[in-house]
Enzyme design. Structure first.
Site, PDB file in Angstrom:
ATOM      1  N   HIS A 185     -97.507 108.527  -1.133  1.00 62.16           N
ATOM      2  CA  HIS A 185     -97.421 107.178  -0.182  1.00 62.16           C
ATOM      3  C   HIS A 185     -97.361 105.677  -0.691  1.00 62.16           C
ATOM      4  CE1 HIS A 185    -101.819 106.408  -0.706  1.00 62.16           C
ATOM      5  NE2 HIS A 185    -101.596 108.053  -1.179  1.00 62.16           N
ATOM      6  N   ASP A 186     -96.694 105.454   0.744  1.00 61.41           N
ATOM      7  CA  ASP A 186     -95.894 104.341   0.400  1.00 61.41           C
ATOM      8  C   ASP A 186     -95.870 103.858  -0.910  1.00 61.41           C
ATOM      9  OD1 ASP A 186     -97.809 103.812   2.601  1.00 61.41           O
ATOM     10  OD2 ASP A 186     -99.633 104.142   1.628  1.00 61.41           O
ATOM     11  N   GLY A 191     -99.772 106.848  -5.157  1.00 55.19           N
ATOM     12  CA  GLY A 191     -99.326 106.111  -4.617  1.00 55.19           C
ATOM     13  C   GLY A 191     -99.044 104.379  -4.064  1.00 55.19           C
TER      14      GLY A 191
END
Length: 271
Positions: A127-128, A145
């Site tokens: 994520h991200d 992340g």
């Protein structure tokens, strides 16, 4: 209703959920599942047994191989079902078992991948993450992340990158390495914990960098990492000496920028 171009070839055993957008000449193989918020741009090829889900956009000419799951919900402990997205650029290849997650609200809500990237089997983009273009991630590479990877970086098989780390342009990460701290542009890192082993001179040469420029960057590297002060102080101190060399300044600016991580060095010490 889904928007499916007339030229798309969808296997009758594939599932295209209502709301999906499928571009021209897209191919979707049997037992693949395309979610309701997915956009597949022109010329995308999806093999059998692929899941593309979430608020996900796949760029033109991408190829996704079997057992990949693209656009899955983040694995963050703070995930609470908020709206987030994954955007993959044009002409990327995602081999067998690749996983890519959407973003989180706390990290900006977006996972972004540039153009012309190659993700080999079972590599993971969490994520991200923010990835540039022309990146190669070999088998079983793991990005935690919020990792940033700049253009044309190469990550060797089985390496793991700590959350919030940055990997600079044209850096080279050796197989099975642990990236605990930021890796400078053109840097070569190996080992666990990862140790900076100099510059990726081969990659710099292949990218068309002339010998004089490579020599200037190597001299800047020596000034920064072999100087008496800490890494960031040394980089700031030599800025004026390399102001006319864009490549050396790229390294200096990377080191002096704000970051949640220290700088990888040849000496297993924090910058």
């Amino acid at each position: 209703m889904s928007t499916i171009s007339a030229s798309a070839r969808i296997h009758p055993l594939a599932v295209i959920e209502d709301g999906a957008v499928v571009g021209e000449n897209v191919v979707v193989g049997p037992f693949s599942h395309i979610g309701p918020r997915v956009v597949l741009k022109d010329d995308v090829e999806i093999a059998s047994h692929v899941v593309v889900t979430g608020n996900t956009e796949i760029g033109k000419g991408c190829r996704i191989f079997s057992m990949a799951v693209i656009g899955g919900v983040s694995q963050s402990l703070h995930e609470a079902g908020e709206t987030s997205s994954l955007t993959v650029g044009d002409n990327c290849v995602m081999r067998e078992g690749v996983t890519m997650n959407t973003g989180t609200v706390g990290g900006g809500g977006k996972t972004v991948v540039g153009n012309d990237c190659l993700f080999l089997a079972n590599s993971h983009v969490a994520h991200d993450c923010q990835l540039g273009s022309g990146i190669i991630m070999s088998n079983n590479v793991m990005l935690a992340g919020h990792v940033h990877v700049a253009d044309r970086a190469i990550l060797g098989g089985g390496c793991a990158v700590h959350q919030f780390s940055r990997i600079g342009r044209q850096a080279f990460i050796g197989g099975l390495s642990a990236v605990n701290y930021d890796v400078i542009p053109y840097g070569m890192l190996n080992g666990n914990p990862g140790i900076l082993g100099g510059l990726n001179v081969v990659g710099m040469t292949r990218a068309g960098m002339d010998k004089q420029t490579i020599h200037r960057v190597r001299r800047a590297y020596k000034d920064i990492f072999e100087g008496e002060g800490n890494i960031r102080a040394n980089a700031a101190a030599v800025r004026d000496a390399y102001i006319d060399c864009a490549e050396a300044m790229e390294v200096i600016d990377f080191i002096t920028a704000d970051s949640d991580r220290a700088i990888s060095s040849p000496f297993r010490r924090k910058g």
